[in-house]
Structures are given as C-alpha cells and as structure tokens.
Write an enzyme that holds these catalytic residues in place. Structure first.
Site, short mmCIF file in Angstrom:
data_model
loop_
_atom_site.label_atom_id
_atom_site.label_comp_id
_atom_site.label_asym_id
_atom_site.label_seq_id
_atom_site.Cartn_x
_atom_site.Cartn_y
_atom_site.Cartn_z
CG HIS A 265 -8.03 -5.26 -6.99
ND1 HIS A 265 -9.13 -4.33 -8.74
CD2 HIS A 265 -7.35 -6.14 -7.55
CE1 HIS A 265 -7.71 -4.36 -9.21
NE2 HIS A 265 -7.00 -5.32 -8.77
CD GLU A 266 -6.54 -7.69 -4.76
OE1 GLU A 266 -5.51 -8.81 -5.26
OE2 GLU A 266 -5.58 -7.22 -4.63
CB CYS B 87 -4.45 -4.34 -11.60
SG CYS B 87 -4.23 -5.83 -11.28
CG LEU B 88 0.36 -4.21 -7.57
CD1 LEU B 88 0.67 -5.69 -6.65
CD2 LEU B 88 1.52 -3.69 -7.92
CG HIS C 236 -6.67 -10.42 -9.51
ND1 HIS C 236 -6.44 -10.47 -10.48
CD2 HIS C 236 -6.44 -8.61 -8.35
CE1 HIS C 236 -5.98 -9.69 -11.01
NE2 HIS C 236 -5.83 -7.95 -9.76
N GLY D 293 -3.17 -5.29 -1.69
CA GLY D 293 -3.52 -6.10 -1.75
C GLY D 293 -3.02 -7.37 -3.11
CD GLN E 226 -2.90 -9.46 -8.71
OE1 GLN E 226 -2.55 -9.83 -7.56
NE2 GLN E 226 -2.38 -8.43 -9.19
#
Ligand SMILES: [Zn+2]
Lengths: 168, 167
Positions: free
Chosen positions: B138-139, B96-97, B142, B47, B52
């Site tokens: 999680h997304e 996480c990215l 953000h 995702g 981000q």
C-alpha cells in the site's frame, strides 16, 4: 430513499440519474444491481421538494421504461460508514429457511449485518444457495465462531473470517 | 515539530511518482521525522508515505506491531524500497489516510521480498507476509502515484482466503 424496480434493460441507470440531475437532485450512497432479471436501485437522493413531487418528477421516465419508483423520506447520513470486522460465507444445497436460520443464529451471537449478498446457483434440479455477509461482531468473534459450528451441523458450509482493515 | 497536513484525494500530488533519495543527510532525517510525527497523530494508521505530506521522495514508514498475532519486523523506515519477489494473492480491506471515510477490497501479494535502505544509506533485505506485506505494498503504491482506489475489486468477488473449521 428512492427505490426503482423494473425489468432489466439497457439505460436504466443513465436515464434515472439524468432525470434526477436535471431536477437538481444530489445523489448519495446507492446500491444498484440486477436481481432475477429485474434491475433494482436503492439510492439516497437529496431533493428540495417533498416525496410526492419527487415521484411525480420521475413519472415520465418511469412510464417510458415501465419502472416502479417509490420514495421514502429518511434521515440521511453521509460520512457515517460502519467498518465491518467479520465476513461470513455460507453455502449449501438450497432449501427453505437458510437465510432465516443463519441470520437468526448470527444475530443471537451479536452479528450486526452491514451487507448481505445471496445467490441461487447450481442447476435447476439441484440448486445451491450461496451467501456472503459482512458485519460487526458486537459480542466478539468467538461468539460467532461458536454459532457457526452449530450451523455447520445443519448441512451448511459456513466459514467466518475476521476482516482486518488496513489504514495507510 | 508541527504536524503536517495529510494530502487527500484528489490532490494531484498523490498521483505523482516520487523521486529516489540520493543523499542520506539531515534533510532526509527531517522528512522521516515529519512522517513519524504525522503518523503518530493519525488514527490507527499502520503506515505513511512521503507523498502523502506533499514530499516527492521515496520514503515510507510501516509499523504493524500494534496488530496482534501477526508476524512483523517492528517499526520500519524504508528509503527507496523495491519489491524483488511476489508470491500468492490475497484480498483484504484497505483504507487510506488520504481517502477519508472509504474502505474497499484490494488484492495484494501474500508474501514479498523487499529491498530498501535505512536512514543511513545501509541496504536491507526483508521477507514479509500477510498484513505487513500488504501495508508495504500500500505504501509503495503511494511512491508510484497510486492509491488503493486504483486497485479496488468488487465486493462480489469472493477472494477472501477462507479459514477452514474442522467439523
Ligand atoms: Zn494510503
């Protein structure tokens, strides 16, 4: 790698790390925890001098707080984490040899242990042993599943869960 | 389209609440395309959220279809998503990215009901569970300026759901 061991008391982490900071040390990965009334620290320290100088530099804090400090020169790597893909829980009535038996069986089935935590709980009359292991199943999860079936027959409760790490 | 840089912690834009999308027009479609391109380049991410990339809009993509043996809804582009129901709690490992080289345990709802718009402004409803529900939570974090670092639980807390093997 700096190892610090002593009777648990307030302020150990603060004083040890303050001393390191004042000596221009840099800290890396660390594990700090209370074990059986003692406090233990293992941490990666980057220091310009050699191991003996670092031990000497810590001596005042060590003497003050009655801590034993030991330094090993290591090849330290940061940003080199291994991702565990499996978690194993073990519990049972405490008896000699649990860890050796479990770790032996799992190693044979390809488990590379990244983290192991164990505790003795229950009561003094009937202690129980509880252990959690995280690691990499280098021969696949199925091999470990087979191994824990045999451990289960030895009076231990063993369960295994794959760890699926989500990156998002 | 060049791949946009993924912001990494401690960039303040990751800690900022994103704005709702009001126009479902070509500029929204461009944001979605940028997210698609960046996620496709990412190492195994399931995702990505607009903040981000430094875009303060409530847009996320979730796609857990690469994972075997789980229930999912395929490739999802979610605009102004809202979780309307939560059920159950389960601990799982997340990375996480935007937080390279770190993973930790996070407690999430096991099942969720989700309401979101698609890129044309049509409202959609989903019921999700397990890994997909975790990815969505999680997304969505953000979009509210939260990272999984804000929700870490101790490794010592044994909250993993146990699978019971028959003896
Ligand atoms: Zn993330």
């Amino acid at each position: 790698m700096m190892t610090v061991v002593g009777k648990d008391q307030v302020n150990i982490v603060a004083r040890v790390t303050q001393q390191l900071y004042e000596a221009n040390c840099e800290l890396g990965e660390a594990s700090m925890l209370r074990l059986g009334g003692n406090f233990s620290i293992m941490m990666m320290v980057a220091f310009a001098g050699d191991a003996l100088e670092l031990e000497a530099m810590m001596s005042s804090v060590a003497d003050d707080m009655d801590l034993r400090v030991h330094v090993d020169v290591i090849e330290g790597q940061l940003h080199a984490h291994s991702l565990p893909d499996v978690c194993v829980h073990v519990s049972g009535a405490d008896r000699p040899g649990i860890v050796a038996q479990v770790a032996g069986a799992l190693a044979k089935a390809g488990l590379s242990i990244l983290d192991l935590e164990s505790d003795v709980a229950g009561s003094e009359q009937s202690p129980i042993y509880v252990m959690q292991i995280e690691g990499c199943a280098t021969l696949g999860i199925e091999a470990l599943e087979k191994a824990i079936v045999d451990l289960d027959k030895n009076g231990l409760d063993v369960s295994l869960n794959p760890i699926e790490t989500l990156i998002g | 389209m060049p791949i946009k840089n993924i912001l990494t912690y401690p960039d303040v834009r990751l800690k900022t609440e994103a704005e709702s999308v009001v126009k479902f027009d070509s500029s929204l479609h461009q944001v979605v395309q940028d997210l698609e391109d960046t996620m496709a380049e990412g190492p195994g991410a399931v995702g990505i959220a607009a903040p981000q990339l430094g875009i303060s809009q409530r847009v996320v993509i979730v796609d857990v279809s690469s994972r075997k043996k789980i229930k999912h809804h395929g490739h999802l582009v979610l605009i102004n998503p809202e979780i309307t129901q939560w059920d159950g709690l389960v601990t799982g490992r997340e990375g996480c990215l935007s937080v390279p080289d770190y993973t930790g345990n996070v407690v999430r709802a096991e099942c969720i009901h989700l309401s979101a718009f698609d890129i044309y402004g049509e409202q959609q409803q989903f019921e999700m569970q397990g890994f997909e529900a975790r990815a969505v939570q999680h997304e969505l974090d953000h979009l509210d300026g939260l990272l999984f670092l804000d929700r870490l639980v101790s490794r010592r807390h044994d909250l993993f759901k146990r699978k019971v093997y028959q003896k």
